[in-house]
Design an enzyme around this catalytic site. Structure first.
Site, PDB file in Angstrom:
ATOM      1  N   ARG A 167     -22.011  42.026 -11.097  1.00  0.00           N
ATOM      2  CA  ARG A 167     -20.886  42.316 -11.995  1.00  0.00           C
ATOM      3  C   ARG A 167     -20.965  41.523 -13.299  1.00  0.00           C
ATOM      4  O   ARG A 167     -20.126  41.690 -14.170  1.00  0.00           O
ATOM      5  CB  ARG A 167     -19.574  42.003 -11.290  1.00  0.00           C
ATOM      6  N   LYS A 207     -10.076  53.031  -9.018  1.00  0.00           N
ATOM      7  CA  LYS A 207      -9.288  52.077  -8.231  1.00  0.00           C
ATOM      8  C   LYS A 207      -8.952  50.819  -9.022  1.00  0.00           C
ATOM      9  O   LYS A 207      -7.810  50.339  -8.999  1.00  0.00           O
ATOM     10  CB  LYS A 207     -10.041  51.731  -6.941  1.00  0.00           C
ATOM     11  N   ASP A 226      -8.087  52.120  -2.080  1.00  0.00           N
ATOM     12  CA  ASP A 226      -9.276  51.375  -1.665  1.00  0.00           C
ATOM     13  C   ASP A 226      -9.603  51.719  -0.213  1.00  0.00           C
ATOM     14  O   ASP A 226      -9.043  52.659   0.338  1.00  0.00           O
ATOM     15  CB  ASP A 226      -9.037  49.868  -1.832  1.00  0.00           C
ATOM     16  N   GLN A 263       2.655  51.325  -2.122  1.00  0.00           N
ATOM     17  CA  GLN A 263       1.254  50.996  -1.906  1.00  0.00           C
ATOM     18  C   GLN A 263       1.117  49.567  -1.389  1.00  0.00           C
ATOM     19  O   GLN A 263       0.341  49.299  -0.474  1.00  0.00           O
ATOM     20  CB  GLN A 263       0.487  51.172  -3.222  1.00  0.00           C
ATOM     21  N   PHE A 267      -0.430  48.561   2.147  1.00  0.00           N
ATOM     22  CA  PHE A 267      -1.650  47.752   2.122  1.00  0.00           C
ATOM     23  C   PHE A 267      -1.459  46.437   2.873  1.00  0.00           C
ATOM     24  O   PHE A 267      -2.239  46.085   3.760  1.00  0.00           O
ATOM     25  CB  PHE A 267      -2.038  47.471   0.668  1.00  0.00           C
TER      26      PHE A 267
END
Length: 274
Positions: A167, A207, A226, A263, A267
């Site tokens: 990354r 996402k 995800d 969410q 989650f």
DNA sequence: GCCCAGGAGTGCA
DNA sequence: TGCACTCATGGG
């Protein structure tokens, strides 16, 4: 030092910090030291009252979203008749959605891709220690989140050494772009346009864009999908779709302007095995 | 050694 | 457009 007190029923430090929306907090005294941008606060609760101690009460009042009535959101969550969602909202009624810094969210969630939360926290901590301004709060040293300019000047090698892995180039490119362009033009966009624009940055897909939109731009009509949400979609909603974009559309259509809150209940509840 | 983690970019059909 | 492959790194 300013002090904000709030009923603990709808403000639980652990649930708010541990649900994956923030990566910069550490155990401190009887609670946590929470860092946002260049600011810090001490957050603790006795189970009846939750207390924020800081130098900038206005900032953290907004940061912890204290103007909003979460009793209505919890009731809304229970109204869908989905057992996981009802249980989670019931047990995590003190989970609040934070209003965080936009740039900090952009870099943090680029790091989050294909990564796990403890490691994300470590990487961000090393980046701040390396490039952020040193500060002190209640006798504890901490580091501000670095400016885009500092991140842009660091070079990809710095991010590699901080443990970012592949990354590194995403962070380097994004830092240079933000240092040059700023992010002001993003703020004017509606939620859909914002997501599309965020996805033009290297390392930001659907996402990650939704996470930045939800936590950084306070767009509560965003619903990040995800691996955990995919699992919830199948197991708790009996869904058959496999395309993440379509799963996202399904949930946004169902929850609309409350998508982000729902969410997080889902989650966090799933991860906590509720 | 394997699989997984709050996925995304690339190449090729 | 869809889909397989690949990408560092650390923990279980």
């Amino acid at each position: 030092m300013e002090k904000i007190e709030y009923g603990a029923e709808f403000f639980n430090p652990l649930h708010t910090l541990d649900c994956g929306q923030i990566f910069r907090f550490t155990p401190f005294k009887d609670g946590f030291m929470v860092i946002s941008g260049e600011k810090a606060c001490y957050l603790h609760s006795d189970g009846k009252k939750t207390v924020v101690e800081c130098d900038d009460g206005d900032y953290f009042y907004n940061f912890f979203d204290l103007e909003r009535d979460y009793s209505a959101i919890v009731e809304k969550a229970k109204s869908y008749g989905v057992p996981l969602l009802s249980r989670s909202a019931e047990k995590c009624a003190g989970l609040r959605l934070l209003n965080q810094r936009k740039e900090e969210m952009i870099f943090s969630f680029i790091i989050s891709q294909n990564n796990n939360i403890p490691r994300i926290k470590g990487i961000i901590s090393r980046i701040c220690a390396g490039l952020g301004e040193k500060r002190e709060f209640m006798g504890m040293e901490y580091f501000a989140f670095p400016s885009a300019a500092a991140l842009a000047n660091a070079g990809a090698e710095f991010f590699k050494n901080a443990g970012c892995g592949y990354r590194d180039i995403f962070l380097d490119e994004t830092a240079k772009r933000i240092a040059a362009e700023g992010i002001e033009k993003l703020e004017k966009l509606d939620t859909y346009a914002l997501k599309k624009e965020l996805m033009t940055y290297k390392g930001i897909g659907a996402k990650v864009a939704d996470c930045i939109s939800l936590f950084g731009f306070s767009r509560r009509d965003s619903f990040p999908v995800d691996v955990w949400i995919e699992k919830i979609y199948k197991e708790d909603f009996g869904g058959k779709l496999t395309d993440r974009n379509k799963i996202c559309d399904y949930f946004c259509g169902l929850f609309k302007e409350n998508s982000g809150y729902m969410q997080q209940y889902l989650f966090y509840g799933k991860r906590q095995n509720l």
